[in-house]
Write a protein that holds these residues in place. Structure first.
Motif, short mmCIF file in Angstrom:
data_model
loop_
_atom_site.label_atom_id
_atom_site.label_comp_id
_atom_site.label_asym_id
_atom_site.label_seq_id
_atom_site.Cartn_x
_atom_site.Cartn_y
_atom_site.Cartn_z
N GLN A 200 -5.68 -14.42 99.79
CA GLN A 200 -5.30 -13.12 99.24
C GLN A 200 -4.28 -12.42 100.11
O GLN A 200 -4.16 -12.68 101.31
CB GLN A 200 -6.54 -12.24 99.10
CG GLN A 200 -7.25 -12.01 100.44
CD GLN A 200 -8.63 -11.42 100.30
OE1 GLN A 200 -8.79 -10.21 100.39
NE2 GLN A 200 -9.62 -12.28 100.05
N MET A 201 -3.55 -11.50 99.50
CA MET A 201 -2.70 -10.56 100.22
C MET A 201 -2.98 -9.17 99.68
O MET A 201 -3.26 -9.00 98.48
CB MET A 201 -1.21 -10.91 100.05
CG MET A 201 -0.80 -12.21 100.73
SD MET A 201 0.99 -12.52 100.61
CE MET A 201 1.62 -11.32 101.81
N ASN A 202 -2.90 -8.17 100.56
CA ASN A 202 -3.11 -6.78 100.17
C ASN A 202 -1.84 -5.99 100.44
O ASN A 202 -1.28 -6.05 101.55
CB ASN A 202 -4.28 -6.17 100.93
CG ASN A 202 -5.61 -6.50 100.29
OD1 ASN A 202 -6.01 -5.87 99.32
ND2 ASN A 202 -6.29 -7.51 100.81
N PHE A 203 -1.42 -5.24 99.44
CA PHE A 203 -0.24 -4.38 99.54
C PHE A 203 -0.73 -2.95 99.39
O PHE A 203 -1.30 -2.58 98.35
CB PHE A 203 0.75 -4.71 98.42
CG PHE A 203 1.23 -6.14 98.45
CD1 PHE A 203 2.46 -6.46 99.00
CD2 PHE A 203 0.45 -7.17 97.92
CE1 PHE A 203 2.91 -7.77 99.04
CE2 PHE A 203 0.89 -8.48 97.95
CZ PHE A 203 2.12 -8.78 98.51
N ALA A 227 2.67 -18.64 111.21
CA ALA A 227 4.12 -18.44 111.21
C ALA A 227 4.52 -17.03 110.77
O ALA A 227 5.68 -16.63 110.94
CB ALA A 227 4.80 -19.46 110.29
N PHE A 228 3.58 -16.26 110.24
CA PHE A 228 3.94 -14.93 109.72
C PHE A 228 4.55 -14.04 110.81
O PHE A 228 5.52 -13.33 110.57
CB PHE A 228 2.71 -14.26 109.12
CG PHE A 228 2.70 -14.25 107.62
CD1 PHE A 228 3.30 -15.28 106.91
CD2 PHE A 228 2.09 -13.23 106.90
CE1 PHE A 228 3.30 -15.29 105.52
CE2 PHE A 228 2.08 -13.24 105.52
CZ PHE A 228 2.69 -14.27 104.83
N ASP A 273 6.69 -13.63 98.58
CA ASP A 273 7.39 -14.93 98.61
C ASP A 273 7.01 -15.70 99.87
O ASP A 273 6.80 -16.93 99.83
CB ASP A 273 8.91 -14.71 98.57
CG ASP A 273 9.39 -14.29 97.19
OD1 ASP A 273 8.63 -14.44 96.22
OD2 ASP A 273 10.54 -13.79 97.10
N SER A 274 6.91 -14.99 101.00
CA SER A 274 6.50 -15.64 102.25
C SER A 274 5.06 -16.15 102.14
O SER A 274 4.73 -17.21 102.68
CB SER A 274 6.63 -14.66 103.42
OG SER A 274 7.97 -14.23 103.58
N MET A 279 1.06 -19.77 102.66
CA MET A 279 -0.38 -19.70 102.49
C MET A 279 -0.92 -20.75 101.53
O MET A 279 -2.08 -21.13 101.63
CB MET A 279 -0.77 -18.32 101.98
CG MET A 279 -0.56 -17.19 102.96
SD MET A 279 -0.93 -15.58 102.23
CE MET A 279 -2.72 -15.72 102.00
N LEU A 280 -0.08 -21.19 100.59
CA LEU A 280 -0.56 -22.09 99.55
C LEU A 280 -0.31 -23.55 99.90
O LEU A 280 0.66 -23.87 100.60
CB LEU A 280 0.10 -21.73 98.21
CG LEU A 280 -0.06 -20.28 97.75
CD1 LEU A 280 0.52 -20.08 96.38
CD2 LEU A 280 -1.53 -19.85 97.80
#
Length: 286
Positions: A200-203, A227-228, A273-274, A279-280
């Motif tokens: 998941q990502m949270n914005f 790498a983030f 996009d990153s 992540m996938l």
């Protein structure tokens, strides 16, 4: 283009505390009246034109909705059938408002097991102490900022093919946020526990807190790719590592730009996009 208000960290803290407590007041009812949803989405509120609202709630045979109207300084409750309550934020404490709302809803037939409980102390307390400085002007500015962010976030969501959460105001942390769920599970985690197994990502956006006193936008990833931290973020954004790990863009840093909405969308597009790339499974190693 919507004109964004300047929000001084020192000038908004009292109003932020008051409005946060009112959000917890409304959140107490979402917690008591809604069944569990994944990632605890049932606890959240929804942004509205004037602030935030619970959406429809049902307790027994009573269907109702709470609305935090920051533009006009009101806490409102409407019950299906016509009964309503309205309390002025300038005239009462959050604890007084909570008692009045409970009394009103009980009179409308809400059963005892649906009534929220507000601890006297701790994270969920509605007691913000004495000497707070609530400003109706600052509260109205909060509503303006939420409208800008929610409408921008809705535009961002429109381009995402994977699952996203609703745009939510979290009463516990008083942040406005949206979750991206690409559909992959994390190896080694219990797949039935979505809190820890869903990638998941949270914005999100916060009016400030103990870790970052000024209002700010944030993007977090779980699990965070190694790498983030080496990514070069769009102009004005930076990596934050104290309290939480993620990309942060200060709200004051967005003011004065020629295209605040475009710049915010550019940051979110860059981060998602990153995330897809790092992540996938299909993108790892690119």
């Amino acid at each position: 283009m919507m004109e964004l208000p300047a929000l001084s960290p020192a000038g908004i803290i009292g109003t932020r505390q008051f409005c946060h407590a009112c959000a917890r007041l409304a959140g107490g009812w979402t917690a008591s009246c809604r069944k569990r949803r994944k990632h605890w989405w049932q606890l959240s509120l929804r942004p509205s034109l004037q602030g935030a609202r619970t959406g429809l709630l049902q307790a027994g045979d009573v269907v109702f909705e709470l609305a935090l109207d920051l533009s006009n300084g009101r806490l409102q409750v409407e019950v299906a059938g016509g009964a309503s309550y309205e309390g002025a934020l300038t005239d009462s404490s959050p604890e007084q408002l909570a008692a009045e709302v409970s009394e009103f809803l009980i009179a409308q037939g809400v059963p005892a097991d649906c009534r929220p409980v507000y601890p006297a102390e701790g994270h969920d307390s509605l007691n913000i102490g004495h000497g707070h400085t609530y400003s109706a002007e600052v509260a109205a500015d909060f509503a303006t900022v939420w409208r800008f962010i929610a409408s921008t976030m809705d535009e961002f969501r429109a381009g995402i093919l994977e699952e996203t959460s609703p745009i939510m105001l979290w009463p516990g942390h008083f942040d406005l946020a949206m979750m991206w769920l690409p559909g992959e599970k994390i190896p080694g985690q219990d797949p039935t526990d979505e809190e820890y197994s869903d990638k998941q990502m949270n914005f999100g956006f916060s009016f400030g807190d103990e870790g970052i006193p000024e209002p700010y936008f944030y993007v977090t990833a779980y699990p965070k790719p190694e790498a983030f931290a080496q990514l070069k973020l769009p102009s004005g954004a930076q990596w934050h590592g104290q309290g939480f790990s993620g990309a942060v863009l200060s709200y004051p840093g967005l003011l004065g730009r020629a295209d605040p909405r475009g710049d915010l969308l550019a940051l979110w597009d860059f981060m998602i996009d990153s995330g897809r790339q790092r992540m996938l499974s299909a993108g790892q190693g690119d």
